[in-house]
Design an enzyme around this catalytic site. Sequence first.
Site, PDB file in Angstrom:
ATOM      1  N   SER A  21       2.388   0.709   4.431  1.00 58.56           N
ATOM      2  CA  SER A  21       2.823   0.568   3.036  1.00 58.56           C
ATOM      3  C   SER A  21       4.342   0.488   2.965  1.00 58.56           C
ATOM      4  O   SER A  21       5.032   0.868   3.929  1.00 58.56           O
ATOM      5  CB  SER A  21       2.344   1.799   2.256  1.00 58.56           C
ATOM      6  OG  SER A  21       3.080   1.975   1.062  1.00 58.56           O
TER       7      SER A  21
ATOM      8  N   TYR B 126       1.260  10.435  -0.543  1.00 62.91           N
ATOM      9  CA  TYR B 126       0.971   9.081  -0.041  1.00 62.91           C
ATOM     10  C   TYR B 126       2.059   8.634   0.928  1.00 62.91           C
ATOM     11  O   TYR B 126       1.779   8.119   2.012  1.00 62.91           O
ATOM     12  CB  TYR B 126       0.876   8.143  -1.242  1.00 62.91           C
ATOM     13  CG  TYR B 126       0.505   6.725  -0.956  1.00 62.91           C
ATOM     14  CD1 TYR B 126       1.482   5.737  -0.849  1.00 62.91           C
ATOM     15  CD2 TYR B 126      -0.825   6.344  -0.819  1.00 62.91           C
ATOM     16  CE1 TYR B 126       1.143   4.414  -0.612  1.00 62.91           C
ATOM     17  CE2 TYR B 126      -1.166   5.013  -0.590  1.00 62.91           C
ATOM     18  CZ  TYR B 126      -0.189   4.062  -0.493  1.00 62.91           C
ATOM     19  OH  TYR B 126      -0.517   2.742  -0.255  1.00 62.91           O
TER      20      TYR B 126
HETATM   21  P1  NAP Z   1      -8.351   0.120  -3.282  1.00 63.58           P
HETATM   22  O1  NAP Z   1      -8.515  -1.036  -4.177  1.00 63.58           O
HETATM   23  O2  NAP Z   1      -8.255   1.503  -3.873  1.00 63.58           O
HETATM   24  O3  NAP Z   1      -9.528   0.103  -2.162  1.00 63.58           O
HETATM   25  C1  NAP Z   1      -9.523   1.138  -1.208  1.00 63.58           C
HETATM   26  C2  NAP Z   1     -10.903   1.119  -0.604  1.00 63.58           C
HETATM   27  O4  NAP Z   1     -11.029   2.238   0.294  1.00 63.58           O
HETATM   28  C3  NAP Z   1     -11.987   1.275  -1.672  1.00 63.58           C
HETATM   29  O5  NAP Z   1     -13.117   0.510  -1.343  1.00 63.58           O
HETATM   30  C4  NAP Z   1     -12.276   2.761  -1.569  1.00 63.58           C
HETATM   31  O6  NAP Z   1     -13.527   3.144  -2.045  1.00 63.58           O
HETATM   32  C5  NAP Z   1     -12.198   2.953  -0.065  1.00 63.58           C
HETATM   33  N1  NAP Z   1     -12.104   4.385   0.284  1.00 63.58           N
HETATM   34  C6  NAP Z   1     -11.310   5.322  -0.294  1.00 63.58           C
HETATM   35  N2  NAP Z   1     -11.539   6.514   0.274  1.00 63.58           N
HETATM   36  C7  NAP Z   1     -12.490   6.326   1.228  1.00 63.58           C
HETATM   37  C8  NAP Z   1     -13.157   7.188   2.163  1.00 63.58           C
HETATM   38  N3  NAP Z   1     -12.872   8.505   2.216  1.00 63.58           N
HETATM   39  N4  NAP Z   1     -14.083   6.659   2.993  1.00 63.58           N
HETATM   40  C9  NAP Z   1     -14.389   5.332   2.930  1.00 63.58           C
HETATM   41  N5  NAP Z   1     -13.795   4.454   2.069  1.00 63.58           N
HETATM   42  C10 NAP Z   1     -12.854   4.965   1.237  1.00 63.58           C
HETATM   43  O7  NAP Z   1      -7.075  -0.064  -2.393  1.00 63.58           O
HETATM   44  P2  NAP Z   1      -6.272  -1.383  -1.969  1.00 63.58           P
HETATM   45  O8  NAP Z   1      -5.178  -1.610  -2.942  1.00 63.58           O
HETATM   46  O9  NAP Z   1      -7.216  -2.485  -1.604  1.00 63.58           O
HETATM   47  O10 NAP Z   1      -5.600  -0.781  -0.650  1.00 63.58           O
HETATM   48  C11 NAP Z   1      -6.253  -0.831   0.587  1.00 63.58           C
HETATM   49  C12 NAP Z   1      -5.277  -0.213   1.568  1.00 63.58           C
HETATM   50  O11 NAP Z   1      -4.005  -0.856   1.444  1.00 63.58           O
HETATM   51  C13 NAP Z   1      -5.031   1.270   1.306  1.00 63.58           C
HETATM   52  O12 NAP Z   1      -4.846   1.934   2.544  1.00 63.58           O
HETATM   53  C14 NAP Z   1      -3.708   1.265   0.525  1.00 63.58           C
HETATM   54  O13 NAP Z   1      -3.002   2.488   0.695  1.00 63.58           O
HETATM   55  C15 NAP Z   1      -2.989   0.135   1.197  1.00 63.58           C
HETATM   56  N6  NAP Z   1      -1.925  -0.494   0.429  1.00 63.58           N
HETATM   57  C16 NAP Z   1      -2.174  -0.980  -0.816  1.00 63.58           C
HETATM   58  C17 NAP Z   1      -1.120  -1.644  -1.481  1.00 63.58           C
HETATM   59  C18 NAP Z   1      -1.276  -2.220  -2.853  1.00 63.58           C
HETATM   60  O14 NAP Z   1      -0.240  -2.559  -3.472  1.00 63.58           O
HETATM   61  N7  NAP Z   1      -2.491  -2.366  -3.363  1.00 63.58           N
HETATM   62  C19 NAP Z   1       0.114  -1.795  -0.861  1.00 63.58           C
HETATM   63  C20 NAP Z   1       0.310  -1.245   0.408  1.00 63.58           C
HETATM   64  C21 NAP Z   1      -0.729  -0.608   1.048  1.00 63.58           C
HETATM   65  P3  NAP Z   1     -13.532   3.850  -3.519  1.00 63.58           P
HETATM   66  O15 NAP Z   1     -13.531   2.719  -4.485  1.00 63.58           O
HETATM   67  O16 NAP Z   1     -14.788   4.688  -3.536  1.00 63.58           O
HETATM   68  O17 NAP Z   1     -12.284   4.717  -3.623  1.00 63.58           O
HETATM   69  C1  GCO Z   2       2.927   3.050  -5.875  1.00 63.42           C
HETATM   70  C2  GCO Z   2       2.039   1.986  -5.302  1.00 63.42           C
HETATM   71  C3  GCO Z   2       2.414   1.721  -3.852  1.00 63.42           C
HETATM   72  C4  GCO Z   2       1.516   0.671  -3.301  1.00 63.42           C
HETATM   73  C5  GCO Z   2       1.875   0.342  -1.906  1.00 63.42           C
HETATM   74  C6  GCO Z   2       3.251  -0.211  -1.761  1.00 63.42           C
HETATM   75  O1  GCO Z   2       2.428   3.861  -6.683  1.00 63.42           O
HETATM   76  O2  GCO Z   2       4.124   3.033  -5.525  1.00 63.42           O
HETATM   77  O3  GCO Z   2       0.681   2.352  -5.390  1.00 63.42           O
HETATM   78  O4  GCO Z   2       2.335   2.893  -3.120  1.00 63.42           O
HETATM   79  O5  GCO Z   2       0.185   1.105  -3.292  1.00 63.42           O
HETATM   80  O6  GCO Z   2       1.628   1.373  -1.021  1.00 63.42           O
HETATM   81  O7  GCO Z   2       3.377  -0.730  -0.459  1.00 63.42           O
END
Ligand code: NAP
Ligand code: GCO
Length: 267
Positions: free
Chosen positions: A148, A161
């Site tokens: 992230s 986080y």
């Molecule tokens: P999301 O929409 O919240 O999806 C996360 C997925 O992980 C959901 O299917 C969730 O299921 C599942 N999950 C959560 N806890 C779990 C557990 N204990 N066991 C199995 N599955 C679990 O998140 P996303 O935005 O796609 O992000 C995916 C990854 O990218 C995460 O690691 C997040 O930190 C990272 N990330 C996201 C962003 C962003 O801007 N979106 C940026 C950087 C990094 P539930 O629906 O039941 O929670």
């Molecule tokens: C926040 C956002 C970020 C993104 C992502 C950025 O609240 O700042 O959720 O943490 O999820 O991780 O890279």
Amino acid sequence: MAFDMKKFSLEGKTALVTGGSYGIGFAIAQGFAAAGATVVFNDINQELVDKGLKNYEEHGIKAHGYVCNVTDEDAVQKMIAQIERDIAPIDILVNNAGIIRRIPMTEMAASEFRLVVDVDLIAPFIMAKAVIPSMIERGHGKIINICSMMSELGRETVSAYAAAKGGLKMLTRNICSEYGAYNIQCNGLGPGYIETPQTAPLRQIQPDGSRHPFDQFIRAKTPAERWGTPEDLMGPALFLASEASDFVNGQILYVDGGILAYIGKQP
Ligand code: NAP
Ligand code: GCO
């Protein structure tokens, strides 16, 4: 020597994407399927797994779904063994499952902090520990940890986080250090701000119809002047999952539209 484009192929490979029912994990798995991989994913309950299977089917992908909470080491060990019996050993693991809790640190219960660290840092450890022995036996493996911006930067309300994602960066480097000799590459993928359910609260249109202040902030901090989409991560993830990156190890590949390089647009 001419470059063999087949190095980007995932034909014959089995990829497990945790939390891959939707969002970033689903997009990454879609890209893997396009490159020929067998896609396996898990989610926390049957309803989400069924939702994911429908999602994959609607995109023409025959995926395999398993119910498993990635924080439960026994359940993970059982799931990996079941996948090996049902399908094949895991060649590519994407530690994508993650949660966030946006709470000012002094107001955050230790139990909330622990939950975020459990899912975002300890679960990737549990998952990697479960797949590495078989990767060693077969002489190859790819582990991709979804890091992230918060692996590098802090901000208000995301202390747990950021601590977890910063730790995930170092876990990535340590898996590289400890298992690189077995032809296992462990790298991180660091998405910037991506349009998924996890960031929906930060993009909510305001009552007066204006963009959320955080949405405006992120657009000013991003040279690309836009949020990323899950599809923006498909190519970088495929690169890290393929033989094209066999000499890339312990790196975090940021897919952020330039945020980390940019001081931000003058207001
Ligand atoms: P999301 O929409 O919240 O999806 C996360 C997925 O992980 C959901 O299917 C969730 O299921 C599942 N999950 C959560 N806890 C779990 C557990 N204990 N066991 C199995 N599955 C679990 O998140 P996303 O935005 O796609 O992000 C995916 C990854 O990218 C995460 O690691 C997040 O930190 C990272 N990330 C996201 C962003 C962003 O801007 N979106 C940026 C950087 C990094 P539930 O629906 O039941 O929670
Ligand atoms: C926040 C956002 C970020 C993104 C992502 C950025 O609240 O700042 O959720 O943490 O999820 O991780 O890279």
